[in-house]
Each structure stands twice: as C-alpha cells, then as structure tokens.
Design a protein around this motif. Sequence first.
Motif, mmCIF file in Angstrom:
data_model
loop_
_atom_site.group_PDB
_atom_site.id
_atom_site.type_symbol
_atom_site.label_atom_id
_atom_site.label_comp_id
_atom_site.label_asym_id
_atom_site.label_seq_id
_atom_site.Cartn_x
_atom_site.Cartn_y
_atom_site.Cartn_z
ATOM 1 N N GLU A 108 -4.609 -52.980 -30.986
ATOM 2 C CA GLU A 108 -5.389 -52.403 -31.994
ATOM 3 C C GLU A 108 -6.860 -52.414 -32.599
ATOM 4 O O GLU A 108 -8.020 -51.508 -32.455
ATOM 5 C CB GLU A 108 -5.049 -52.944 -33.424
ATOM 6 N N ARG A 133 3.308 -46.236 -28.266
ATOM 7 C CA ARG A 133 2.041 -46.261 -29.456
ATOM 8 C C ARG A 133 2.144 -45.118 -29.877
ATOM 9 O O ARG A 133 2.061 -44.572 -30.928
ATOM 10 C CB ARG A 133 0.292 -46.818 -29.536
ATOM 11 N N GLU A 157 5.435 -44.748 -31.330
ATOM 12 C CA GLU A 157 5.932 -45.153 -32.633
ATOM 13 C C GLU A 157 5.301 -44.390 -33.898
ATOM 14 O O GLU A 157 5.873 -44.155 -34.944
ATOM 15 C CB GLU A 157 5.154 -46.272 -32.442
ATOM 16 N N ARG A 158 3.912 -43.771 -33.789
ATOM 17 C CA ARG A 158 3.622 -43.029 -34.734
ATOM 18 C C ARG A 158 4.231 -41.271 -34.681
ATOM 19 O O ARG A 158 3.764 -41.412 -36.132
ATOM 20 C CB ARG A 158 1.610 -42.535 -33.494
#
Lengths: 371, 198
Positions: free
Chosen positions: A229, A332, A335-336
């Motif tokens: 992040e 990622r 997942e998004r």
Amino acid sequence: MSLPGLEARLRKAIAISTAGRIVPWAAVSLIAWSIANLLFMLFSPPATAVTGLALFLASILPAFAFWPVPDDLLRKTLREADENSVFEALLEPVKGPALELLVRRAVDLDGGLPFRQAPRRPLFRFSGKLAALALFAFACLELVSLLVLRRPAFIYPGPPPALASGLRIDDPSFPAPGQGDGAVAAPKETPARPDPTSADFQALRAKRAESQAETDIYSAAGNAGTAMEKGQAAAAPERREPPASPSSPQDGHSPAAPSAGKKGEAHNLSGGDRGEPGKAEGNPNSRGFAGSAGSLPPSPLVDYRARIFLALTASGGKDVRAGEGLDLAKLRNYERRFFGSFALPLGAGPREDAWSLLVKRRWREGAGASR
Amino acid sequence: MRALSVVALGGGLYALFAIAEGMGGLGLVASALLEECGKFALLVGLAATAARKRNHAAIAKANGDALCLGLVAIGLFATIENLAYFLAFPARDILARLLWSEPVHLVCGFFEAAAAGVLATAARRREKASSWLRPCLEAVSCIAFALAWHLGFNLLAAADPTGPAVAAAGLANLAALLAGGRYFAQRVLVGGFLYGIT
C-alpha cells in the motif's frame, strides 16, 4: 458396675488419636502423589492415571485411621483422670471386702469427672522427617513440571492432543474426484501416479502449480501487505525467489507454516521444492502436491488452503487461476476487480440512507432509459 | 511385619471373594452374604489369636489390636476392590465409590468387629450356657445390621441412583461410620480395657 465418665474420656482419647492419623496419611499421600505425577509427566500415560492415583490414596485413609491405638494411650488417660489410683486399683482382679469399698470410691470419682477439665492433648503429632520428605518430593515434582511443562503444576495434565503432534485428520466432507462440480479430491488415500498424457494429469499439474504459487503469495502478501500500500510492492516479488536451501527460514508469519514442530515440513512445502521452480511443476512426485505419489501435507491449515484454491480454480476457470507468472500487481488488480463489483458508489452523505439513495438512483436510471 | 500381614489378609480376602463370585455368578443377596461372612470369619480368627496372652490386661489389649488390624485388612480389601473397578471403568465417576462402597465395607466391619469382640470375651470368661444369651443376641444383632446395610446399598446401587441419592447415601454412610466406630471403641477397646475378662 460401669464408669460412664471414665469411658467418655477414654473414647475421646481414642477419637483424638484416630483423627491425628490424618497427618501421617497426608504426608505419605503427598510423597506418593508427587512421585507418581513426576513419573506421569515423564512417561505421559493417559489422564485417567491421575484418577486412579487419587482413588488409591483416598482409599488407604482407613488403613491409617484404624491402626491399633498406642499401648500406653488408654493407661495414660486413665492415670490423668485417676485420684489416689482408685481406677487403676479397680482394674486389678481384686477380691474380698475391699472390692466393695473400691467400687464405691471409683463410682464417686467417676461422677465428678465431667466437672474436671481433662488435660489437653495435641491433635496432630508433627513428624519432622516425614514432613521434610514430603516437601522434598513436592519440590522434585515442581522441578520436573517446570522442565517438562514449562510451568508449575500439581497434577499431571494429561498427554498432548493429537493435533499438536501433526497427525493428519481426514475430512470426509470433501467429495472424491469426479463427484460433483469442482470437486476437490478427498485425500483419504494416496492417489496412484497419473498418466502424463491424460487431461486429468494436465489439470492436476496446473492445480499443483497454483497451490505452489498460492502458498508463496500468502507468505509474501502476509508480510508485505502494508508495504504494498505504501508503494513497496517492487520489493515483494523477491520473496518468491527460491531460498538457497530448503531449510532456510521464511520471513515473518507464514500461514503455510503449521506449527512450531513442523517448520521443516512447511519449508519443504513452500520453500524446499521451489529450489528449482522450473522443475517443481514437472515433478509429480514432489511431496505435498496433489496427485503426487508421496504423502500429503500433514498440516490441516496448508491442506485447507490448497483445497480452497483448487476449488476456486476448478470453478473460476482461467481468470481465477494463479499462474506461474502471477505477480502481486496482478493479484491486486484481481482483488480490486473482484471486490469492486460489490461496491455501489452513491456519494451518500453521513446522514443519508444509502438504500434509499440506491433506489432513487435506479429509478432515475430506469426512468431515463424509458424516455 | 504386622503391616505385611494385614496387606496379605486384605489381598487374600479380595482374591477369595473374586474367585467365589466369579465361579458362582452370585446375585446381590448372595454376594453380600458371602462378603459379610468372610469378613466376620476373618475378625473372629484374629480375635482368637489374642487368647495366647498371659494376663487379662494383655488379652484385652491383644483383642483390641487384633480387631483393629482386621478393620485395616477390610479397608485394604475395599481399596483393592476400588482399584479393580477403576481398571474396569477408568473414569472420574469411579471416585463415587469413596462415598459408597468403601464406607459400606467399613461400617459393616465395625459392627462385625464388635460382635467378634463380644463373643471372644464371653468365650474367655467361660460363661455358663445361660449367660451366653446376651452376648449371642448382641452379636447376631450386629451381624444382621451389617448384612442389611450391605444388602440395602447393593439394591440401591442396582437402581442406578442419581447425584442427590449418592450424596444422601454418602451422608448416611458417614453417620453410620461414626456410630459404628463409637460402638466398636466402647465395646471392644474401652470395655476391654476397663472391664476386660474379669
């Protein structure tokens, strides 16, 4: 002729002597209890052994309590209550005219006994040697419990549960291969070596690779989730580099590592076979891989995760499959996209009802489409 | 030496009952009768050993000691029986025998020991036949009470009692134990010491 006052004093002396036997019984029981629990901690018998020991030690209390009274107890008690040796003279087999006088004097003396205070006797006779031995045995028990159990203990807690010893527990809830859609093979038996040219074998190879990549992903994601992040994802893929040796420790917490006692096997699962990633996929005999001839992973946690990903792969298809080249950026993105489909950006204020806003929006969209 | 003898007596008593009950397949009444007769025979035999002493005071003391050792042997018999039941049923529930079976054996032992002491005293006094009535009645009453107590608990156990019933039985056993102990101490220990054989 009866002497109730004297009888009462003698009974009381016997009762005190009997009650005092509890102390040696307690000392002997503590010695036996300490030695037995010490041996239990070393040899790990079933927990019922403690129950048997408690039953035995409690059962032998009557043997201590009912042992014959000391020889001089009754005579000493009589002499303490006797004045002018009246009672003691009466105990002798006296005959003749003096007997009647002796009996009368004894009865008079006995009548006054309840009004005379009896000398106090200690209830418990303390035996220093026995007490020292009991304390020594107890100290040995505590020392062994600190060494074996890492904490002081008075009672043997029982053998460790089976799960902590790494035993495998077969889960019959997972259907056998070929039963139902997206079924995951129930690892009840070690499957035979598949035919390399068959479609099933190709599917199994793909699933094995996914399990391998998934394990690695979780080990890296769990450590570098926050770092990703903050834009440190470039460093995370390096964690997928195979370790120099199968026994090299992994960084941080790894869900793949089952328990402390099985870190070596976890390393073999997640690190050892990835020493040569190109060859791991083509080695169906690698331990821990689905379809391999070797034993399945002993950890239920790793096995559960492997099953979940196999199920996801079987039901989701190529889009869900985590291939060899999957990196964290793609994960990622996935997942998004996956979780993003659940979101409905409404722009609701803090005091507005999101459901009402959604209904109004859908109405506007529908009303606009119909015009 | 006395301790070893007592252990041997207790173990022998258990072995005898285990063999007899194993051979015969005895019911509740027969097993209670067998056990109480065996215990009474043991106590009478021990009381008879005291007759070898010279004077009356020594005889009285030996009589009391012998019967106390008999009670210890009965307690060890109950211990061995508890362990045998534990090996057959290794669970915590077996600890209930400490409130049930073992006190029953001890209560019966107290009354039978008192009966044995009374009969032994009457025998040493060489009582006339007409004077044996009271000691015999007393002994028979004690033995009958012991037998009834044991049989009653056997029948109650067969009815599978619940927790409150077991607790009540434990209290009853404790009260009977205290009463039996007082009776034994009065008739055998104190009575033998004060009034003895003279």
